[in-house]
Design an enzyme around this catalytic site. Structure first.
Site, PDB file in Angstrom:
ATOM      1  N   PHE A 150       0.817  -1.217   0.000  1.00  0.00           N
ATOM      2  CA  PHE A 150       0.000   0.000   0.000  1.00  0.00           C
ATOM      3  C   PHE A 150       0.844   1.257   0.000  1.00  0.00           C
ATOM      4  CE2 PHE A 150       0.943  -0.008   4.532  1.00  0.00           C
ATOM      5  CZ  PHE A 150       1.052   1.345   4.804  1.00  0.00           C
ATOM      6  N   LYS A 174      -0.982  -6.985  -9.272  1.00  0.00           N
ATOM      7  CA  LYS A 174      -1.980  -7.129  -8.194  1.00  0.00           C
ATOM      8  C   LYS A 174      -1.655  -6.038  -7.182  1.00  0.00           C
ATOM      9  CE  LYS A 174      -2.896  -8.356  -4.499  1.00  0.00           C
ATOM     10  NZ  LYS A 174      -3.297  -7.347  -3.492  1.00  0.00           N
ATOM     11  N   GLU A 177      -4.934  -3.838  -2.042  1.00  0.00           N
ATOM     12  CA  GLU A 177      -6.392  -3.611  -1.996  1.00  0.00           C
ATOM     13  C   GLU A 177      -6.745  -2.399  -1.140  1.00  0.00           C
ATOM     14  OE1 GLU A 177      -4.574  -5.878  -0.637  1.00  0.00           O
ATOM     15  OE2 GLU A 177      -5.534  -7.011   0.977  1.00  0.00           O
ATOM     16  N   ARG A 178      -5.724  -1.834  -0.440  1.00  0.00           N
ATOM     17  CA  ARG A 178      -6.038  -0.685   0.412  1.00  0.00           C
ATOM     18  C   ARG A 178      -6.023   0.636  -0.363  1.00  0.00           C
ATOM     19  NH1 ARG A 178      -2.312  -2.116   5.473  1.00  0.00           N
ATOM     20  NH2 ARG A 178      -1.619  -3.896   4.263  1.00  0.00           N
ATOM     21  N   SER A 227       5.354  -6.927   3.390  1.00  0.00           N
ATOM     22  CA  SER A 227       5.899  -7.231   4.720  1.00  0.00           C
ATOM     23  C   SER A 227       6.661  -8.562   4.710  1.00  0.00           C
ATOM     24  CB  SER A 227       4.762  -7.281   5.736  1.00  0.00           C
ATOM     25  OG  SER A 227       3.874  -8.315   5.381  1.00  0.00           O
ATOM     26  N   CYS A 282       9.539   1.817   3.473  1.00  0.00           N
ATOM     27  CA  CYS A 282      10.439   0.716   3.838  1.00  0.00           C
ATOM     28  C   CYS A 282      11.861   1.219   4.040  1.00  0.00           C
ATOM     29  CB  CYS A 282      10.422  -0.352   2.764  1.00  0.00           C
ATOM     30  SG  CYS A 282      11.111   0.236   1.234  1.00  0.00           S
ATOM     31  N   GLU A 384       8.775  -3.941  13.163  1.00  0.00           N
ATOM     32  CA  GLU A 384       8.635  -2.815  12.236  1.00  0.00           C
ATOM     33  C   GLU A 384       7.367  -2.059  12.641  1.00  0.00           C
ATOM     34  OE1 GLU A 384       7.666  -3.792   8.159  1.00  0.00           O
ATOM     35  OE2 GLU A 384       8.859  -2.113   7.423  1.00  0.00           O
TER      36      GLU A 384
HETATM   37  P1  NAD Z   1       1.539  -6.611   3.086  1.00  0.00           P
HETATM   38  O1  NAD Z   1       2.569  -7.674   3.186  1.00  0.00           O
HETATM   39  O2  NAD Z   1       0.413  -6.607   4.047  1.00  0.00           O
HETATM   40  O3  NAD Z   1       0.851  -6.651   1.633  1.00  0.00           O
HETATM   41  C1  NAD Z   1       1.617  -6.678   0.449  1.00  0.00           C
HETATM   42  C2  NAD Z   1       0.827  -7.381  -0.639  1.00  0.00           C
HETATM   43  O4  NAD Z   1       0.600  -8.730  -0.242  1.00  0.00           O
HETATM   44  C3  NAD Z   1      -0.540  -6.762  -0.904  1.00  0.00           C
HETATM   45  O5  NAD Z   1      -0.757  -6.726  -2.295  1.00  0.00           O
HETATM   46  C4  NAD Z   1      -1.510  -7.711  -0.205  1.00  0.00           C
HETATM   47  O6  NAD Z   1      -2.758  -7.798  -0.855  1.00  0.00           O
HETATM   48  C5  NAD Z   1      -0.788  -9.044  -0.281  1.00  0.00           C
HETATM   49  N1  NAD Z   1      -1.109  -9.911   0.864  1.00  0.00           N
HETATM   50  C6  NAD Z   1      -1.418  -9.500   2.126  1.00  0.00           C
HETATM   51  N2  NAD Z   1      -1.654 -10.570   2.909  1.00  0.00           N
HETATM   52  C7  NAD Z   1      -1.478 -11.667   2.142  1.00  0.00           C
HETATM   53  C8  NAD Z   1      -1.570 -13.079   2.394  1.00  0.00           C
HETATM   54  N3  NAD Z   1      -1.888 -13.549   3.602  1.00  0.00           N
HETATM   55  N4  NAD Z   1      -1.312 -13.927   1.380  1.00  0.00           N
HETATM   56  C9  NAD Z   1      -0.981 -13.454   0.167  1.00  0.00           C
HETATM   57  N5  NAD Z   1      -0.900 -12.138  -0.131  1.00  0.00           N
HETATM   58  C10 NAD Z   1      -1.129 -11.246   0.838  1.00  0.00           C
HETATM   59  O7  NAD Z   1       2.321  -5.213   3.110  1.00  0.00           O
HETATM   60  P2  NAD Z   1       1.724  -3.742   3.197  1.00  0.00           P
HETATM   61  O8  NAD Z   1       1.194  -3.521   4.570  1.00  0.00           O
HETATM   62  O9  NAD Z   1       0.834  -3.480   2.039  1.00  0.00           O
HETATM   63  O10 NAD Z   1       3.039  -2.872   2.975  1.00  0.00           O
HETATM   64  C11 NAD Z   1       3.908  -2.512   4.016  1.00  0.00           C
HETATM   65  C12 NAD Z   1       5.082  -3.448   4.098  1.00  0.00           C
HETATM   66  O11 NAD Z   1       5.783  -3.470   2.862  1.00  0.00           O
HETATM   67  C13 NAD Z   1       6.106  -3.020   5.130  1.00  0.00           C
HETATM   68  O12 NAD Z   1       6.561  -4.160   5.813  1.00  0.00           O
HETATM   69  C14 NAD Z   1       7.217  -2.405   4.302  1.00  0.00           C
HETATM   70  O13 NAD Z   1       8.491  -2.416   4.892  1.00  0.00           O
HETATM   71  C15 NAD Z   1       7.170  -3.268   3.103  1.00  0.00           C
HETATM   72  N6  NAD Z   1       7.790  -2.626   1.944  1.00  0.00           N
HETATM   73  C16 NAD Z   1       9.014  -3.088   1.553  1.00  0.00           C
HETATM   74  C17 NAD Z   1       9.656  -2.484   0.489  1.00  0.00           C
HETATM   75  C18 NAD Z   1      11.005  -2.961   0.045  1.00  0.00           C
HETATM   76  O14 NAD Z   1      11.411  -2.598  -1.032  1.00  0.00           O
HETATM   77  N7  NAD Z   1      11.724  -3.759   0.818  1.00  0.00           N
HETATM   78  C19 NAD Z   1       9.048  -1.421  -0.186  1.00  0.00           C
HETATM   79  C20 NAD Z   1       7.795  -0.990   0.234  1.00  0.00           C
HETATM   80  C21 NAD Z   1       7.171  -1.612   1.312  1.00  0.00           C
END
Ligand code: NAD
Length: 501
Positions: A150, A174, A177-178, A227, A282, A384
């Site tokens: 998101f 994909k 969704e937020r 994450s 991140c 985090e």
């Molecule tokens: P998230 O892991 O909740 O979601 C990321 C994606 O995974 C979304 O598209 C979501 O729909 C999907 N997803 C969520 N739960 C799932 C499940 N149980 N099974 C399969 N798919 C699922 O992350 P977020 O809250 O959207 O984003 C924040 C996180 O992303 C933080 O931890 C941040 O550090 C990380 N991030 C990392 C980088 C990097 O380059 N390392 C860059 C941006 C964000």
């Protein structure tokens, strides 16, 4: 009236069959403004079929022609910058200026991808043996998918699809969704730029859609950003299903402050890096490691008043320095971690928990928070937080600071502030982190270098964009050929090499 946000497949809107929807909020007012369709496996399959059908035509389109679409897309990004920022900020909450900055970082990847004809140039070795030449090329991997978080609804998708498509693949995005609208709009703009139908599709969804992509036999590669727990799952499941996977994950980024650092510069850097985008980056700095008590005292003395006067507000107020966090649940998680920090003995120097803004009473706002005397065992250090909370850790020496960072599970970004070249060089060389800043608080590499962390911040072998992006989205092929074909050497039963007579 709430908007409905659907998928985009084969060059047009696709409503799908799932009839499941998720709420999309405006975090500044805390109200639902849209409903996003959540794809089921059958909807995902429609996207995969479309991408599969488009693959032969697109992968055999000359790279320079593929780049022409990206050049036009770049122009459309520039023309639509204000509208994209509005779409992004309304669902995410970050300020319009910050949103534009993030679109621009994505645009820079598009510019890099415009040079794909040059980037895909192979290698050639003449006469490796008598009449024998060798050349290497990079060919597309096939149908690729990108699952994005998101916090960067425009930039992170643009780390992926411009590179994948430039390399001759087809792609399914994909988005989170937020805040899905900006990602969908980018995909529409690629169509407007002349991309053939099916080369880039978007499906909205949650775990159900992601699992369908992870297990579909026609998907060859998965790029994930999100994450760490989800990334670990994506990597394991994708690999178990025979896919190439890169999963960029969570972070805990430390900024080391040496006693000789320019403290005004340090404080400016910490303000932007810890509180910009409400800490939802991140690469945000979430731990300041002050070397020596005297350094820590000077840092906090200068920083605390700045944090107290941070201007929190809605994305479209030009005075706003920091917007809300993404959801009510996210706010509650941050507040819970702050409580744990107090209980576990950290000193809350600036308490931003109580923020009320007239007209935005239900918004998901958290004011800037600053903790001192944080130690490695505390939850606020281990987890985090992904919110506007900066932890100050005091260490006795530079070596202790390095040990602490190297022992941390994450390894995305880090920075050191010092005027000493020896220290800076030692830090750059010996720190176990993927992206390092020297007097630069958020060392996000430019598009022609590559972005990626170490340890629990990246699963897989490739970072994103730059040459790493080209490598991830292509397969290496090496051709050994003998011309003129008439040269006879007789049957060879041993393994011959170019140095044989
Ligand atoms: P998230 O892991 O909740 O979601 C990321 C994606 O995974 C979304 O598209 C979501 O729909 C999907 N997803 C969520 N739960 C799932 C499940 N149980 N099974 C399969 N798919 C699922 O992350 P977020 O809250 O959207 O984003 C924040 C996180 O992303 C933080 O931890 C941040 O550090 C990380 N991030 C990392 C980088 C990097 O380059 N390392 C860059 C941006 C964000």
């Amino acid at each position: 009236m709430t908007r409905e946000i659907f998928h985009y497949i084969d060059g047009k809107k696709f409503t799908g069959t799932s009839e499941r929807f998720a709420d999309v909020y405006n975090p500044a007012i805390g109200e639902v403004e849209g409903k996003v369709a959540l794809a089921n496996a059958a909807d995902v399959r429609v996207a995969v079929e479309s991408a599969k059908a488009a693959l032969p035509g697109w992968s055999s389109t000359p790279p320079a022609k593929r780049a022409q679409v990206l050049f036009r897309f770049r122009d459309l990004l520039m023309k639509n910058m204000d509208k994209l920022a509005e779409l992004l900020s309304r669902e995410h909450g970050k300020t319009l200026a910050d949103a534009k900055g993030s679109v621009t970082r994505g645009l820079e990847v598009v510019e890099f991808a415009c040079g794909i004809a040059h980037l895909l140039k192979g290698e050639f070795s003449e006469s490796v043996a008598n009449g024998v030449d060798v050349h290497s090329t990079r060919q597309p991997v096939g149908v690729c998918a990108g699952i994005t978080p998101f916090n960067f609804p425009a930039m992170v998708p643009m780390w992926m699809f411009p590179m994948a498509i430039a390399c001759g693949n087809t792609f399914i995005l994909k988005p989170s969704e937020r805040d899905p609208s900006c990602g969908i709009r980018l995909v529409e703009l690629m169509s407007e730029a002349g991309l053939p139908d099916g080369v880039l599709n978007a499906v909205n969804g949650d775990k159900e859609a992601v699992d369908a992509l992870l297990t579909d036999p026609d998907v060859s590669a998965i790029s994930f950003v999100g994450s760490t727990p989800i990334g670990r799952y994506i990597y394991a499941t994708g690999c178990a299903n025979g896919k190439r996977v890169q999963a960029l994950c969570g972070a805990k980024n430390h900024m080391v402050i040496m006693p000789d650092a320019d403290m005004d510069q340090v404080v400016d850097a910490a303000m932007g890096a810890a509180y910009g985008s409400a800490g939802e980056r991140c690469m945000a700095i979430s731990v300041a490691v002050a070397v020596g008590d005297e350094t820590a005292d000077r840092f906090i003395e200068k920083l605390a008043p700045r944090v107290r006067s941070l201007k929190v507000g809605p994305y479209n107020d030009p005075e706003t320095e920091m917007g809300p966090v993404i959801t009510r649940q996210s706010k509650e998680k941050i507040l819970g971690l702050i409580d744990s920090g107090i209980e576990q003995g950290a000193e809350l120097v600036v308490d931003g928990r109580e923020v009320t803004l007239q007209g935005y009473e239900n918004g998901f706002f958290v004011g800037g928070c600053l903790f001192d005397k944080v130690t490695a065992e505390m939850d606020i250090y281990q987890q985090e937080i992904f919110g506007p909370v900066l932890n100050v850790v005091r260490t006795k020496s530079y070596d202790d600071a390095v040990t602490m960072i190297n022992e941390n599970a994450f390894g995305n970004g880090t920075a050191i502030f010092t005027r000493d070249g020896d220290t800076a060089r030692d830090f750059s060389k010996n720190i176990s982190v993927g992206m390092v800043g020297v007097n630069v608080p958020i060392p996000v590499p430019v598009a022609y270098h590559s972005f990626g962390g170490w340890k629990d911040s990246l699963f897989g072998d490739h970072s994103v964009h730059g040459m790493e992006g080209v490598r991830f989205y292509t397969k290496l092929k090496t051709v050994t050929s003998r011309w003129p074909s008439g040269i006879r050497q007789g049957a060879a039963f041993n393994f011959v090499s170019g140095s044989d007579d």
